[in-house]
Design a protein around this motif. Structure first.
Motif, short mmCIF file in Angstrom:
data_model
loop_
_atom_site.label_atom_id
_atom_site.label_comp_id
_atom_site.label_asym_id
_atom_site.label_seq_id
_atom_site.Cartn_x
_atom_site.Cartn_y
_atom_site.Cartn_z
N ARG A 128 0.84 -1.21 0.00
CA ARG A 128 0.00 0.00 0.00
C ARG A 128 0.87 1.26 0.00
N HIS A 131 2.29 1.73 -3.50
CA HIS A 131 1.24 2.18 -4.43
C HIS A 131 0.75 3.59 -4.12
N VAL A 192 -1.06 3.06 -10.61
CA VAL A 192 -0.24 3.36 -9.44
C VAL A 192 1.22 3.09 -9.82
N THR A 194 4.08 0.77 -9.57
CA THR A 194 4.21 -0.65 -9.28
C THR A 194 5.67 -1.09 -9.30
N ASP A 223 -1.31 -0.84 -13.73
CA ASP A 223 -2.45 -1.20 -12.91
C ASP A 223 -1.95 -1.88 -11.63
N ARG A 224 -2.61 -1.59 -10.50
CA ARG A 224 -2.15 -2.14 -9.22
C ARG A 224 -2.17 -3.67 -9.20
N TYR A 225 -3.00 -4.28 -10.05
CA TYR A 225 -3.03 -5.75 -10.07
C TYR A 225 -1.74 -6.35 -10.62
N ASP A 227 1.12 -5.91 -9.33
CA ASP A 227 1.79 -6.37 -8.12
C ASP A 227 0.92 -7.32 -7.31
N TYR A 250 -4.64 -5.79 2.27
CA TYR A 250 -4.31 -4.75 1.29
C TYR A 250 -5.50 -3.82 1.08
#
Length: 270
Positions: A128, A131, A192, A194, A223-225, A227, A250
């Protein structure tokens, strides 16, 4: 403890300046996630800190140069290795860095089964924080469009290790994974900063807290996904309950399975 992740080796050939700096060290060859290059831990020199050396040729040398630039930027935001020397000569590159104290998250989860939930808590908290770095401060782009171009080039050059695909895609061809990714698009990215390879071997902990990241060559906006998917996948090696715990800590209330599967497949390309 190395848990089979490294083995003793002889020093590699280096430019004279690097050879002088590394004189007197014992060498360990890291066997995980090299992507065609070499990663070495240098240790055992009296009254001197441990070091890490990355070495590669061709495209790998370019990747090492990219990592050097990203490390310099990321050091203003979170703990990363300090660059001691960087040499790029024609088709070959060497990156010498200080070692961050502590053990990898993989080592912690393996050696301390009773502390696994606490380790996952620390990983979620740190992710977190990563990001939360302001996107407008980051000069690097690592989104899925950029990485799909890289993946396509790797497929065309025969560089994708199809025999190392995850169990869910065992026996698949790289082209089949490519088509499956196309079927999951388009999606709207949640952009974000990453890490790009947020795996258990790339996260260092000490006294129960994350103290730094290594292997920063894929740092960038995505995209945060990117990570979330990689760490989620790694935790499944230990316990599926850890995956759910990580997502809760998270802050993922409703998992976007399409993004999760897309980024897992994208990671197979590298």
């Amino acid at each position: 403890m190395t848990y089979g992740r490294e083995e003793a080796c002889a020093a590699i050939a280096m430019p004279p300046g690097l050879a002088t700096v590394t004189m007197g060290y014992r060498w360990m060859h890291n066997m995980i996630g090299e992507s065609g290059g070499g990663v070495y831990r240098l240790h055992g020199r009296q009254d001197a800190p441990d070091l890490f050396l990355k070495h590669g040729r061709g495209m790998v040398a370019d990747d090492i140069a990219d990592e050097m630039v990203r490390l310099r930027w990321l050091s203003d935001h979170i703990a990363v290795p300090t660059i001691r020397r960087f040499v790029h000569t024609g088709d070959e590159a060497w990156l010498l860095m200080t070692a961050i104290p502590g053990q990898t998250a993989y080592q912690h989860l393996t050696a301390r089964p009773h502390d696994r939930l606490a380790v996952v808590d620390a990983l979620a908290t740190f992710l977190r924080q990563l990001h939360a770095i302001p996107v407008d401060t980051c000069p690097f782009i690592s989104d899925h469009h950029h990485r799909l171009m890289q993946a396509r080039a790797r497929i065309d050059q025969g560089l994708v290790a199809e025999d190392e695909f995850d169990e869910e895609r065992e026996g698949w061809l790289a082209e089949e994974v490519w088509q499956a990714m196309q079927d999951l698009m388009p999606f709207t990215p949640d952009r974000v900063v990453t890490h790009g390879d947020f795996s258990l071997d790339n996260i260092l902990l000490e006294d129960g807290q994350v103290v730094g990241l290594i292997d920063a060559g894929r740092i960038g906006i995505a995209d945060r996904y990117q990570d979330i998917a990689i760490l989620w996948n790694c935790l499944g090696e230990f316990d599926d309950a850890l995956r759910s715990h990580f997502l809760r800590r998270y802050g993922v209330a409703d998992v976007d399975n399409r993004k999760l599967q897309f980024h897992l497949m994208l990671d197979e390309m590298f």
